[in-house]
Design a protein around this motif. Structure first.
Motif, PDB file in Angstrom:
ATOM      1  N   ALA A  18       0.825  -1.202   0.000  1.00 14.91           N
ATOM      2  CA  ALA A  18       0.000   0.000   0.000  1.00 14.91           C
ATOM      3  C   ALA A  18       0.860   1.253   0.000  1.00 14.91           C
ATOM      4  O   ALA A  18       1.941   1.282   0.613  1.00 14.91           O
ATOM      5  CB  ALA A  18      -0.899   0.015   1.236  1.00 14.91           C
ATOM      6  N   LYS A  19       0.403   2.278  -0.690  1.00 14.25           N
ATOM      7  CA  LYS A  19       1.012   3.606  -0.606  1.00 14.25           C
ATOM      8  C   LYS A  19       0.186   4.376   0.423  1.00 14.25           C
ATOM      9  O   LYS A  19      -0.886   4.901   0.096  1.00 14.25           O
ATOM     10  CB  LYS A  19       1.003   4.318  -1.951  1.00 14.25           C
ATOM     11  CG  LYS A  19       1.723   5.670  -1.920  1.00 14.25           C
ATOM     12  CD  LYS A  19       1.805   6.292  -3.302  1.00 14.25           C
ATOM     13  CE  LYS A  19       2.563   7.604  -3.263  1.00 14.25           C
ATOM     14  NZ  LYS A  19       3.935   7.469  -2.759  1.00 14.25           N
ATOM     15  N   VAL A  20       0.657   4.411   1.644  1.00 19.77           N
ATOM     16  CA  VAL A  20      -0.140   4.897   2.763  1.00 19.77           C
ATOM     17  C   VAL A  20       0.033   6.401   2.937  1.00 19.77           C
ATOM     18  O   VAL A  20       1.151   6.908   3.046  1.00 19.77           O
ATOM     19  CB  VAL A  20       0.244   4.166   4.071  1.00 19.77           C
ATOM     20  CG1 VAL A  20      -0.614   4.677   5.235  1.00 19.77           C
ATOM     21  CG2 VAL A  20       0.076   2.656   3.905  1.00 19.77           C
ATOM     22  N   ILE A  21      -1.095   7.103   2.955  1.00 19.77           N
ATOM     23  CA  ILE A  21      -1.120   8.539   3.219  1.00 19.77           C
ATOM     24  C   ILE A  21      -1.829   8.708   4.562  1.00 19.77           C
ATOM     25  O   ILE A  21      -3.057   8.814   4.624  1.00 19.77           O
ATOM     26  CB  ILE A  21      -1.862   9.311   2.100  1.00 19.77           C
ATOM     27  CG1 ILE A  21      -1.278   8.948   0.735  1.00 19.77           C
ATOM     28  CG2 ILE A  21      -1.790  10.820   2.347  1.00 19.77           C
ATOM     29  CD1 ILE A  21      -2.018   9.555  -0.443  1.00 19.77           C
ATOM     30  N   ASP A  29       5.438   3.522   1.739  1.00 21.84           N
ATOM     31  CA  ASP A  29       4.996   2.318   1.045  1.00 21.84           C
ATOM     32  C   ASP A  29       5.182   1.147   1.996  1.00 21.84           C
ATOM     33  O   ASP A  29       6.288   0.920   2.503  1.00 21.84           O
ATOM     34  CB  ASP A  29       5.821   2.084  -0.225  1.00 21.84           C
ATOM     35  CG  ASP A  29       5.613   3.177  -1.255  1.00 21.84           C
ATOM     36  OD1 ASP A  29       4.534   3.802  -1.244  1.00 21.84           O
ATOM     37  OD2 ASP A  29       6.538   3.428  -2.056  1.00 21.84           O
ATOM     38  N   GLY A  30       4.102   0.412   2.251  1.00 18.05           N
ATOM     39  CA  GLY A  30       4.249  -0.677   3.193  1.00 18.05           C
ATOM     40  C   GLY A  30       2.937  -1.340   3.544  1.00 18.05           C
ATOM     41  O   GLY A  30       2.065  -1.522   2.688  1.00 18.05           O
ATOM     42  N   THR A  31       2.794  -1.653   4.841  1.00 15.04           N
ATOM     43  CA  THR A  31       1.713  -2.524   5.319  1.00 15.04           C
ATOM     44  C   THR A  31       0.962  -1.862   6.477  1.00 15.04           C
ATOM     45  O   THR A  31       1.560  -1.165   7.297  1.00 15.04           O
ATOM     46  CB  THR A  31       2.299  -3.872   5.781  1.00 15.04           C
ATOM     47  OG1 THR A  31       2.898  -4.525   4.667  1.00 15.04           O
ATOM     48  CG2 THR A  31       1.228  -4.781   6.384  1.00 15.04           C
ATOM     49  N   ILE A  32      -0.339  -2.105   6.516  1.00 17.25           N
ATOM     50  CA  ILE A  32      -1.176  -1.733   7.662  1.00 17.25           C
ATOM     51  C   ILE A  32      -1.725  -3.029   8.241  1.00 17.25           C
ATOM     52  O   ILE A  32      -2.391  -3.794   7.534  1.00 17.25           O
ATOM     53  CB  ILE A  32      -2.339  -0.817   7.251  1.00 17.25           C
ATOM     54  CG1 ILE A  32      -1.829   0.455   6.568  1.00 17.25           C
ATOM     55  CG2 ILE A  32      -3.192  -0.459   8.469  1.00 17.25           C
ATOM     56  CD1 ILE A  32      -2.941   1.291   5.939  1.00 17.25           C
ATOM     57  N   LEU A  33      -1.442  -3.271   9.508  1.00 16.52           N
ATOM     58  CA  LEU A  33      -1.943  -4.460  10.174  1.00 16.52           C
ATOM     59  C   LEU A  33      -3.126  -4.077  11.057  1.00 16.52           C
ATOM     60  O   LEU A  33      -3.026  -3.171  11.895  1.00 16.52           O
ATOM     61  CB  LEU A  33      -0.842  -5.098  11.022  1.00 16.52           C
ATOM     62  CG  LEU A  33      -1.177  -6.446  11.672  1.00 16.52           C
ATOM     63  CD1 LEU A  33      -1.435  -7.503  10.606  1.00 16.52           C
ATOM     64  CD2 LEU A  33      -0.046  -6.887  12.600  1.00 16.52           C
ATOM     65  N   ALA A  44       6.824   0.469   6.819  1.00 15.34           N
ATOM     66  CA  ALA A  44       7.438  -0.146   5.649  1.00 15.34           C
ATOM     67  C   ALA A  44       7.928  -1.555   5.932  1.00 15.34           C
ATOM     68  O   ALA A  44       8.081  -2.364   5.011  1.00 15.34           O
ATOM     69  CB  ALA A  44       8.596   0.723   5.161  1.00 15.34           C
ATOM     70  N   ASP A  45       8.183  -1.873   7.194  1.00 15.34           N
ATOM     71  CA  ASP A  45       8.804  -3.155   7.541  1.00 15.34           C
ATOM     72  C   ASP A  45       7.931  -4.028   8.425  1.00 15.34           C
ATOM     73  O   ASP A  45       8.430  -4.910   9.131  1.00 15.34           O
ATOM     74  CB  ASP A  45      10.145  -2.901   8.238  1.00 15.34           C
ATOM     75  CG  ASP A  45      11.100  -2.078   7.381  1.00 15.34           C
ATOM     76  OD1 ASP A  45      11.202  -2.382   6.172  1.00 15.34           O
ATOM     77  OD2 ASP A  45      11.721  -1.141   7.905  1.00 15.34           O
ATOM     78  N   VAL A  46       6.623  -3.803   8.433  1.00 13.82           N
ATOM     79  CA  VAL A  46       5.726  -4.606   9.258  1.00 13.82           C
ATOM     80  C   VAL A  46       5.703  -6.047   8.734  1.00 13.82           C
ATOM     81  O   VAL A  46       5.536  -6.283   7.542  1.00 13.82           O
ATOM     82  CB  VAL A  46       4.310  -4.020   9.263  1.00 13.82           C
ATOM     83  CG1 VAL A  46       3.326  -4.973   9.946  1.00 13.82           C
ATOM     84  CG2 VAL A  46       4.298  -2.672   9.957  1.00 13.82           C
ATOM     85  N   VAL A  47       5.889  -7.008   9.638  1.00 13.60           N
ATOM     86  CA  VAL A  47       5.847  -8.420   9.285  1.00 13.60           C
ATOM     87  C   VAL A  47       4.396  -8.908   9.376  1.00 13.60           C
ATOM     88  O   VAL A  47       3.728  -8.692  10.385  1.00 13.60           O
ATOM     89  CB  VAL A  47       6.743  -9.249  10.224  1.00 13.60           C
ATOM     90  CG1 VAL A  47       6.615 -10.738   9.908  1.00 13.60           C
ATOM     91  CG2 VAL A  47       8.199  -8.799  10.101  1.00 13.60           C
ATOM     92  N   VAL A  48       3.939  -9.554   8.322  1.00 17.62           N
ATOM     93  CA  VAL A  48       2.577 -10.075   8.301  1.00 17.62           C
ATOM     94  C   VAL A  48       2.526 -11.362   9.109  1.00 17.62           C
ATOM     95  O   VAL A  48       3.210 -12.334   8.786  1.00 17.62           O
ATOM     96  CB  VAL A  48       2.105 -10.329   6.862  1.00 17.62           C
ATOM     97  CG1 VAL A  48       0.703 -10.944   6.850  1.00 17.62           C
ATOM     98  CG2 VAL A  48       2.136  -9.043   6.055  1.00 17.62           C
TER      99      VAL A  48
END
Length: 414
Positions: A18-21, A29-33, A44-48
């Motif tokens: 995702a390009k998170v704003i 650029d990264g992940t939302i958990l 940017a470095d969140v582990v799923v």
């Protein structure tokens, strides 16, 4: 016992690529958990985690769910005409005791239109026909039982200055028929509420004081528990609103603010936010002569905390984002434009701890866009409320899917 798919999906969701704003904080650029409907981690470095449901954003921009702080969803249903409207209780100039909550139809098609426009939180106001219209409510835009959609209730009391109450009560040949009369109605109401509070505070009189729902509502404003939502278009009406605020000491919000830019320095000095709009209407009455899509930029440059509103159904709620886009074209900066439809209205509504930005701990109300959020050709591709997908748009077919309202609990709050 195995949990249902709906419950399991809501427990742990990872939005990846995702390009998170986030609105508050830097874009990445990264992940939302998402865990149990709230944002647990983002970066940017969140582990799923193993077992998480994965939603691949495929590079899409992700913003918070949009917030429209002034609508009439559910009390003026879309497409039903005046017979279904419960917007104005105009039988008395002061109806502070009535609640918009009691008139909202959650099956109003406008709620689906809101989701299609990426709007996940709204504030439903009574109308502006009488000087004191009643209590507003802030709620989510998806559900079948309005009590389960509520984020804050009451979220303020709606009051109107200017032409509307003059016209309504002038036609009835009763007060108010002038701006002077409207201001006196408001002063009388606040003085009565002050007297009511004094009697309650007096141990010798308080026990004999009957509960008055109108006075109780006004007392919440005087105690600064909820804001005074002042409908005002003309600059002189806005100054009257500031004069009354100074006299009685409550938290003030200016709704509409068509000429707010004329007194922007005073509003900024007082720290009074402006919810400006709707901006796509014609100049159908004298109060709208200075309506311009350039006005939001003027307010922002003067230091006024700005939100954009649609006043749905005056203009369709799905046009909220387009008002922001065109305001940028007319001089509002891009960052402030996004804040004006997310965190700023959330602050004005007193729900910024829950919604309005993408931050750990907040509700996972999110929009995945099919392009740049500000591009009029872009549209929401996926919308989530509390971590649950409630709207999807299929680019290939053009089909829209609204999630079933049956997923919400049946029992009313205790």
């Amino acid at each position: 016992m195995e949990q249902s798919d709906t419950k399991r999906d809501r427990m742990l969701l990872a939005i990846v690529n995702a390009k998170v704003i986030p609105v508050e904080g830097e874009e990445f650029d990264g992940t939302i958990l998402v865990r149990d409907g709230r944002i647990a981690e983002l970066g940017a470095d969140v582990v799923v985690p193993e077992g998480a449901e994965v939603l691949d954003a495929a590079g899409a921009q992700v913003t918070p769910g949009l917030v429209d702080a002034h609508v009439h969803l559910g009390v003026h249903p879309e497409g039903d005409g005046p017979t279904a409207s419960d917007t104005n209780e105009m039988t008395n100039p002061n109806t502070a005791g009535v609640r918009a909550l009691d008139a909202i139809d959650p099956f109003d098609e406008g709620f689906d239109l809101a989701l299609a426009g990426g709007v996940t939180t709204v504030n439903v106001n009574p109308g502006s026909g009488n000087p004191i219209g009643g209590q507003a409510v802030t709620l989510h835009t998806h559900g079948r039982i309005v009590d389960h959609m509520v984020l804050r209730e009451p979220a303020g009391i709606k009051s109107a200055l200017g032409e509307n109450p003059k016209r309504v009560y002038g036609d009835k040949k009763v007060m108010p028929s002038t701006r002077m009369g409207t201001a006196k109605i408001l002063r009388d109401a606040f003085v009565a509420a002050q007297n009511y509070q004094r009697k309650l505070a007096d141990p010798e009189k308080g026990g004999a004081q009957d509960v008055d729902l109108t006075m109780e509502a006004l007392a919440k404003v005087l105690r600064r528990e909820i804001p005074w939502r002042q409908h005002a278009h003309r600059a002189d009406d806005i100054v009257t609103a500031l004069r009354l605020q100074a006299e009685f000491g409550y938290d003030l919000i200016i709704d509409h603010g068509t000429e707010a830019h004329v007194v922007a320095d005073l509003l900024a000095e007082r720290g009074v936010p402006v919810l400006i709009g709707p901006l796509f209407t014609t100049k159908s009455k004298m109060e709208l002569r200075k309506r311009s899509i350039a006005n939001p930029g003027k307010l922002a440059r003067a230091g006024v905390e700005l939100s954009l509103i649609t006043d749905h159904p005056v203009i369709p709620i799905s046009f909220l984002v387009h008002q922001a886009s065109l305001a940028v074209r007319e001089g509002l900066d891009r960052e402030t434009a996004l804040r004006a439809i997310t965190i700023n209205p959330a602050k004005a509504l007193g729900v910024a701890a829950e919604v309005g930005s993408i931050e750990a701990g907040k509700r996972a109300d999110l929009v995945l866009w099919g392009g740049d959020w500000m591009d009029p050709m872009a549209r929401p591709r996926v919308v989530l409320i509390d971590g649950r997908v409630v709207f999807e748009h299929d680019v290939a077919t053009g089909d829209e899917r609204i999630a079933s309202r049956d997923a919400v609990p049946l029992a009313l709050p205790a």
